[in-house]
Scaffold this motif. Structure first.
Motif, PDB file in Angstrom:
ATOM      1  N   VAL A   1       5.956 -30.573  29.367  1.00 32.40           N
ATOM      2  CA  VAL A   1       7.279 -29.948  29.305  1.00 32.40           C
ATOM      3  C   VAL A   1       7.717 -29.876  27.840  1.00 32.40           C
ATOM      4  CG1 VAL A   1       9.706 -30.202  29.938  1.00 32.40           C
ATOM      5  CG2 VAL A   1       7.925 -30.750  31.596  1.00 32.40           C
ATOM      6  N   LYS A   2       8.288 -28.745  27.448  1.00 30.70           N
ATOM      7  CA  LYS A   2       8.661 -28.554  26.048  1.00 30.70           C
ATOM      8  C   LYS A   2      10.161 -28.700  25.821  1.00 30.70           C
ATOM      9  CE  LYS A   2       4.786 -25.509  24.860  1.00 30.70           C
ATOM     10  NZ  LYS A   2       4.375 -24.191  24.357  1.00 30.70           N
ATOM     11  N   ILE A   3      10.501 -29.360  24.722  1.00 34.80           N
ATOM     12  CA  ILE A   3      11.873 -29.481  24.248  1.00 34.80           C
ATOM     13  C   ILE A   3      11.915 -28.824  22.869  1.00 34.80           C
ATOM     14  CG2 ILE A   3      13.726 -31.038  23.553  1.00 34.80           C
ATOM     15  CD1 ILE A   3      13.285 -31.131  26.519  1.00 34.80           C
TER      16      ILE A   3
ATOM     17  N   MET B   1       8.003 -38.570  29.953  1.00 35.72           N
ATOM     18  CA  MET B   1       7.873 -38.238  28.533  1.00 35.72           C
ATOM     19  C   MET B   1       6.461 -37.752  28.216  1.00 35.72           C
ATOM     20  SD  MET B   1      10.323 -38.170  26.338  1.00 35.72           S
ATOM     21  CE  MET B   1       9.265 -38.146  24.887  1.00 35.72           C
TER      22      MET B   1
ATOM     23  N   THR C   1      13.376 -36.210  37.056  1.00 31.42           N
ATOM     24  CA  THR C   1      13.277 -36.178  35.593  1.00 31.42           C
ATOM     25  C   THR C   1      11.810 -36.227  35.186  1.00 31.42           C
ATOM     26  OG1 THR C   1      15.395 -37.329  35.345  1.00 31.42           O
ATOM     27  CG2 THR C   1      13.915 -37.327  33.445  1.00 31.42           C
TER      28      THR C   1
ATOM     29  N   LEU D   1       6.565 -32.609  25.234  1.00 33.57           N
ATOM     30  CA  LEU D   1       7.070 -33.981  25.263  1.00 33.57           C
ATOM     31  C   LEU D   1       5.990 -34.998  24.888  1.00 33.57           C
ATOM     32  CD1 LEU D   1       9.312 -33.954  28.472  1.00 33.57           C
ATOM     33  CD2 LEU D   1      10.071 -34.191  26.106  1.00 33.57           C
TER      34      LEU D   1
ATOM     35  N   GLU E   1      11.517 -40.980  22.390  1.00 31.82           N
ATOM     36  CA  GLU E   1      11.925 -40.669  23.757  1.00 31.82           C
ATOM     37  C   GLU E   1      13.205 -39.847  23.688  1.00 31.82           C
ATOM     38  OE1 GLU E   1      12.751 -42.615  28.143  1.00 31.82           O
ATOM     39  OE2 GLU E   1      11.704 -43.749  26.596  1.00 31.82           O
TER      40      GLU E   1
ATOM     41  N   GLU F   1      16.089 -37.142  25.797  1.00 27.20           N
ATOM     42  CA  GLU F   1      16.674 -36.863  27.104  1.00 27.20           C
ATOM     43  C   GLU F   1      16.009 -35.621  27.698  1.00 27.20           C
ATOM     44  OE1 GLU F   1      21.109 -36.073  29.048  1.00 27.20           O
ATOM     45  OE2 GLU F   1      20.886 -36.865  27.014  1.00 27.20           O
ATOM     46  N   ARG F   2      15.615 -35.728  28.971  1.00 24.84           N
ATOM     47  CA  ARG F   2      14.972 -34.606  29.660  1.00 24.84           C
ATOM     48  C   ARG F   2      15.884 -34.101  30.756  1.00 24.84           C
ATOM     49  NH1 ARG F   2      12.676 -39.454  28.999  1.00 24.84           N
ATOM     50  NH2 ARG F   2      11.536 -39.542  30.972  1.00 24.84           N
ATOM     51  N   GLU F   3      15.898 -32.787  30.909  1.00 23.01           N
ATOM     52  CA  GLU F   3      16.724 -32.197  31.954  1.00 23.01           C
ATOM     53  C   GLU F   3      16.038 -32.335  33.309  1.00 23.01           C
ATOM     54  OE1 GLU F   3      18.770 -27.895  33.109  1.00 23.01           O
ATOM     55  OE2 GLU F   3      17.822 -28.190  31.151  1.00 23.01           O
TER      56      GLU F   3
ATOM     57  N   ARG G   1      14.723 -31.669  37.010  1.00 22.22           N
ATOM     58  CA  ARG G   1      14.288 -30.434  37.658  1.00 22.22           C
ATOM     59  C   ARG G   1      14.483 -30.531  39.170  1.00 22.22           C
ATOM     60  NH1 ARG G   1       8.556 -28.507  35.049  1.00 22.22           N
ATOM     61  NH2 ARG G   1       9.370 -27.804  33.044  1.00 22.22           N
TER      62      ARG G   1
ATOM     63  N   SER H   1       4.227 -35.575  29.125  1.00 22.18           N
ATOM     64  CA  SER H   1       4.056 -34.368  29.934  1.00 22.18           C
ATOM     65  C   SER H   1       4.043 -33.153  29.015  1.00 22.18           C
ATOM     66  CB  SER H   1       5.170 -34.229  30.964  1.00 22.18           C
ATOM     67  OG  SER H   1       6.414 -33.959  30.339  1.00 22.18           O
TER      68      SER H   1
END
Length: 243
Positions: free
Chosen positions: A127-129, A123, A120, A134, A143, A145-147, A149, A125
């Motif tokens: 990585v985009k939501i 937060m 996972t 994030l 915070e 939920e992250r998918e 990897r 980072s």
């Protein structure tokens, strides 16, 4: 800035602390008088070591170079969990490190995170939501939920065990977060932990070798002629990769 379109190739930079990968790219652009520069894999400001820059027409192999495995050396500090999972973050929780903690127990925790598994992202980072990085949400105290990897640890080695510190070397796949690795190992040991130091020593077929890389200070100092002699041509890169 008038761009120098004659420069093409790969430049290996030994990134220092307290700077972003974007900072390195920006300084390289000024040093070489060119705009078309990218980097192959972000390093956090705290991290040092190998940052590959692709120049000119070499930007077309950026994704290829980014997809290759990486090697790092790092230090895990047990007993403290931070919101960023490294030493730059705010300490969220302190727990005692067991006085009877053994090297065998630490190795057992590392062993559980060897091979293929899902990780996972932290937060803090890039990585985009829904298009939002994030780290921007984390700055607002959110915070989400992250998918997880799919990642891989090919190999690891514990090089020093002096509680609360554990020095290690890890060889891993693209997209692997060493911060999360340190955090997860700390949780497996029951006392938590965070990454207190990190250095990337290899990226794919590239290693930092004397005379084959440049430093941030060389770029910042405008040592263009010296930097130019360190650029690897696309032919050199092809030979190195065995292509």
């Amino acid at each position: 800035m008038k761009s120098d379109d004659s420069i093409n190739g790969v430049l290996l930079v030994d990134k220092g602390q307290d700077m972003t990968s974007h900072d390195v790219v920006a300084v390289a652009r000024r040093c070489l008088d060119m705009k078309k520069i990218g980097h192959c894999g972000t390093l956090d400001p705290m991290a040092t070591g190998m940052l590959i820059l692709v120049l000119g027409s070499a930007t077309r192999i950026q994704d290829l170079l980014m997809s290759e495995d990486k090697e790092y050396t790092g230090t895990l500090k047990l007993g403290e969990t931070t919101n960023s999972q490294d030493a730059e973050g705010e300490v969220l929780l302190k727990r005692p490190v067991p006085e009877d903690l053994t090297l065998e127990q630490v190795k057992a925790a590392f062993d559980t995170l060897k091979g293929d598994f899902y990780q996972t992202p932290p937060m803090v980072s890039a990585v985009k939501i829904n298009g939002v990085p994030l780290y921007k949400l984390a700055r607002k105290g959110q915070e989400v939920e992250r998918e997880p990897r799919f990642v891989r640890v090919y190999d690891y080695e514990i090089t020093r065990f002096e509680p609360p510190y554990v020095d290690f070397r890890v060889v891993c796949s693209k997209g692997f977060y060493v911060r999360s690795y340190a955090n997860d190992i700390g949780e497996k040991l029951g006392c938590g932990g965070h990454l207190s130091a990190l250095r990337r020593t290899r990226s794919g077929h590239f290693k930092l070798l004397p005379g084959k890389h440049v430093t941030f200070d060389m770029l910042k100092g405008g040592q263009k002629e010296q930097v130019l002699t360190s650029i690897l041509s696309l032919y050199d890169v092809s030979k190195l990769r065995g292509a």
